[in-house]
Design a protein around this motif. Sequence first.
Motif, mmCIF file in Angstrom:
data_model
loop_
_atom_site.group_PDB
_atom_site.id
_atom_site.type_symbol
_atom_site.label_atom_id
_atom_site.label_comp_id
_atom_site.label_asym_id
_atom_site.label_seq_id
_atom_site.Cartn_x
_atom_site.Cartn_y
_atom_site.Cartn_z
ATOM 1 N N ALA A 136 34.829 35.795 12.947
ATOM 2 C CA ALA A 136 33.947 35.719 12.028
ATOM 3 C C ALA A 136 33.680 34.534 11.382
ATOM 4 O O ALA A 136 32.750 34.098 11.140
ATOM 5 C CB ALA A 136 34.350 36.787 11.146
ATOM 6 N N ILE A 158 26.983 27.903 10.290
ATOM 7 C CA ILE A 158 25.396 28.699 10.279
ATOM 8 C C ILE A 158 24.412 28.173 9.318
ATOM 9 O O ILE A 158 23.180 28.383 9.788
ATOM 10 C CB ILE A 158 25.827 30.135 9.931
ATOM 11 N N GLN A 208 18.853 32.310 16.509
ATOM 12 C CA GLN A 208 18.805 33.228 15.309
ATOM 13 C C GLN A 208 17.643 34.134 15.452
ATOM 14 O O GLN A 208 17.704 35.150 15.063
ATOM 15 C CB GLN A 208 18.697 32.159 14.064
ATOM 16 N N PHE A 210 18.438 37.019 17.760
ATOM 17 C CA PHE A 210 19.330 38.005 17.021
ATOM 18 C C PHE A 210 18.380 38.994 16.211
ATOM 19 O O PHE A 210 18.744 40.129 16.038
ATOM 20 C CB PHE A 210 20.309 37.292 16.241
ATOM 21 N N CYS A 247 29.341 39.635 10.931
ATOM 22 C CA CYS A 247 30.062 38.844 12.239
ATOM 23 C C CYS A 247 28.674 37.934 12.953
ATOM 24 O O CYS A 247 29.153 37.100 13.696
ATOM 25 C CB CYS A 247 30.571 39.957 13.471
ATOM 26 N N THR A 248 27.656 38.135 12.394
ATOM 27 C CA THR A 248 26.543 37.284 13.104
ATOM 28 C C THR A 248 26.888 35.859 13.059
ATOM 29 O O THR A 248 26.364 34.988 14.231
ATOM 30 C CB THR A 248 25.294 37.638 12.215
ATOM 31 N N PRO A 249 26.991 35.085 11.953
ATOM 32 C CA PRO A 249 27.041 33.641 11.893
ATOM 33 C C PRO A 249 28.258 33.307 13.198
ATOM 34 O O PRO A 249 27.873 32.358 14.051
ATOM 35 C CB PRO A 249 27.512 33.433 10.627
ATOM 36 N N MET A 262 29.052 34.935 15.622
ATOM 37 C CA MET A 262 28.513 35.131 17.162
ATOM 38 C C MET A 262 27.478 34.119 17.366
ATOM 39 O O MET A 262 27.376 33.653 18.671
ATOM 40 C CB MET A 262 27.802 36.600 17.008
ATOM 41 N N ILE A 263 26.490 33.841 16.435
ATOM 42 C CA ILE A 263 25.535 32.653 16.892
ATOM 43 C C ILE A 263 26.174 31.459 17.272
ATOM 44 O O ILE A 263 25.670 31.129 18.251
ATOM 45 C CB ILE A 263 24.315 32.749 15.782
ATOM 46 N N ILE A 317 31.956 35.350 24.627
ATOM 47 C CA ILE A 317 31.558 36.080 23.158
ATOM 48 C C ILE A 317 32.889 37.102 22.916
ATOM 49 O O ILE A 317 32.946 37.879 21.772
ATOM 50 C CB ILE A 317 30.281 36.601 22.947
ATOM 51 N N ILE A 352 23.353 42.289 21.166
ATOM 52 C CA ILE A 352 23.843 40.944 21.206
ATOM 53 C C ILE A 352 23.936 40.158 22.402
ATOM 54 O O ILE A 352 23.048 39.066 22.729
ATOM 55 C CB ILE A 352 25.523 40.727 20.277
#
Lengths: 781, 153
Positions: free
Chosen positions: B48, B76, B89, B92, B103-105, B107-108, B130, B143
């Motif tokens: 994360a 991010i 971004q 997503f 968890c998105t930031p 992941m990206i 990932i 994702i």
Amino acid sequence: MLPNASGKVVVTVGRRVKTRVEEEGKIEEINVELPHEDLPPWEEKNLVWVGKGIPRVDGFEKCTGKAKYTYDIHLPGMLYGKILRCPHPHARLIRLDTSKAQRLSGVKAILSQENAPPIPWYNDSFLFDRTLRCVGEEVAAVAAVDEYIARDALDMIEAEYESLPFVVDPEEALRPGAPPVRPGGNLLDGKPIIYSRGEIEQGFDEADLIIEENFSTQVQAHACMETHGSVVNWEGDHLTIWESTQGVSDVREGMAKALGIPISKVRVIKDFMGGGFGSKTREGKYTVIAALLAKMTGRPVKLMLDRKEEFYATGHRPSSLQYVKAGVKKDGSLTAIYLRSIGACGAYETPLFPSKFSMIDALARPYRELYHCPNVKTEVYPVYNNIPVHTAQRAPGHVEGTFALEQVMDQAAHQLGMDPIALRMKNYALKDQVEDFPYTRKALDQCYQKGAEKIQWEKRNKKPGEKKALICEGIGMAGQIWGGGGGPPAYAIIKINQDGTANLLTGTQDIGTGSKTVFVQIASEELGISPKDITITLGDTETTPYAPRSSGSRTVPSVGPAVRSAAADAKRQLLDLAGSILDSKAEDLAIREGQIYLKNNPTRKIPLKEITQKMGNNMIMGVGSRGPNPPQAAINVFGAQFAHVAVNTATGEVRVLKVVSIHDAGRVINSMTLNNQIEGGIVQGMGYGLMEEVIWDKGTGIMLTPNLHAYKLPTMLDIPEVVPGVAEGSDPANNIGAKGIGEPPKIPTAPAIANAIYNAIGVRLKELPITPDKVLRALKI
Amino acid sequence: MTHQIELIINGEHYELMVKANKTLLELLREDLDLTGTKMGCGTGDCGACTVLLDNRPVNACLVLAVEARGKEIVTIEGLAQGETLHPLQQAFIDHGAVQCGFCTPGMILTAKALLDNNPNPTEPMIRRAIAGNICRCTGYTKIVKAIMAVASR
């Protein structure tokens, strides 16, 4: 009152009726005020926004790092709180010396049993109690200027304990002479929870085939990515709490009660949160501790649990042992189902619900409800043991119970030489047999049929385990029943602005599910304006009207109808205004895509904005409430899932290749967020089925898996192809036709995988999680 | 013990005094208010807190701030150009690859590092890249699709 498709039924405002509301298996009769009007169902062909997979309205914030989670809140002068936890599974605190810690520079307050008010908590215990019944129980807390100092201060607190006998294993806890976890014996209320209908023995006598099996399921952690925690700030006697929670109203009520202050003085805010899955339904001890520390110091306090505390102190899905006996006739009809199960409460009964309802008993519900069966008996033993207390986790009970029940059904089908779907259709329940009510809608048959087509059901091994190979493939399925009907009370307000935009306010929360987006779509649909012109505010008790906590898959079916009702109320006022300006009758007008038009001549239209501009600062405010559920009817979500697996017979590894998931959740409001729920639920269910397990050391009461490398969560390398889908149509249970989908996809995942494994290798795996060692043992390699 | 470090974060030059035991994650979040970087575990298990350190994805919870001396960090917050989102971004959002978003930031940023090195990865390569980022909500499917959509452009 059943929704009336024939037209509006205007009722007197203020009329109250009784209605039946379900949450996580707990059914209550409550009084509810009827809404202004009984809205007819939407006309399917006219829907503009409802049903579309529009992207989340808060996607921008979440993808740019702008979204503020509780964990991100930082206030000037803020202190950091940390909790000292008990290292013993059962002990009495005999001495606590905080003097050294007090003297550490940067420490601003220390809270313990010695200076904290005696706030009642689990069972008959207190916020800080001298008797400690599990590792991780709260002993003291510190507020300091930074986290490092707070942690150092915890190390400097001297705590002396007298060890008491303890028991971790639930079966051992039930034996005579077992160490008492608490006064009054280790069996909750001293007796099993028994449900019975028909004559169970007679049912078994009538059976041609008896299946008897033992199953066990493990403790599963929620493993929310954002840990539990709070940031609190007192301004005079007014308390503001930022809380990572599924229920802002519940936290407000709980905190007012715990602190003895008026509800009006407590504001709870939850803007963004990193997952809950049932574990964040009310305030935690940490919330109260943070508020007390903030009061003592006169400064804001942030208290976020660390990952280890998250594993220990925030609840879990309880383990179960299930002995199942089922009787069937040669034609497949069930004659009797008997369940005896032991469920581990941990050291206390879960505080989520008041007494007289044990969540441990929820695992028996599928046995009572999923199939038509005249003779059913369930006997559930909720037992106390010296581990932390359990709580709700995504479809509590149903996940555990369905794992066993659906394998028993699969086994019966195999032994009778029947198609497992045919066996299920043979025992199709047309009514809720516990309540003796018809279902508002049940399209499980459609789910079986659609799912079978999509997985290519006919390609399963006709004889389980018939092919001997290194990699054996198999296909299996399982069904599910869940509540998810929602109900009152829930409220929403819509304010129409003079530029034609609107603000939607409701006291629910978006816990990551997409409820913000769904409610904007509902309001857009009813108001006839674009989602981009509606701004939603939720997750704030001070600025919004009440809505329930997000649990039981009931947020959309509870709050959605209130949002629609508010939008309808605003629209009525808008059309009244438009009618007076346009010299038409309001009932001759309608709104669609931001245009007000004449119903009998849609080419005659005027932009909504031109009407609202004339309002000036006069307000149009639509107020909506959730109406009652239909009387004498059960509202349930149903579904069927199909798994295609590959089992490596040399290593015991199971790979899930594909999962098809079809549910009857009524009308789909947002197809994208619905599919999100299905895909996420399946992967959590797969983790439960194959890898996740909280392990307690029986000799010490210590958890062996309190971090994210010992506790195995599915990663991107583990996931199958997922094919989500729904049974077409809407449910007449409420004015939006929708039921909940949050929990159902998790329920039948593990049993579908287990049945697919059986189809692949001809061996039944009855202990969760199904790890390679168990597969090899079952194959006797 | 306090150290003076110079580093570049999201294209901006910083001169900072940091304690020796401060992690890069703490520096970003607490000193610079770049709270888009999250902490899920603090032990390098969940991803994360992923940021790019000289274009390489790292767990910021395992990197000491002093180790970032002289390096270039991307968080991010550094991806979008004003209101114009980075293609990942946007993908997503469009593909529904976000649920709670915690968890998105990470992941990206992990996906960005992958695509910067290899603009046309296969699906298995994406999954492997990932695999160190845990998501508890989405079930990962969307994702993968979001990253695939950007990769195939």
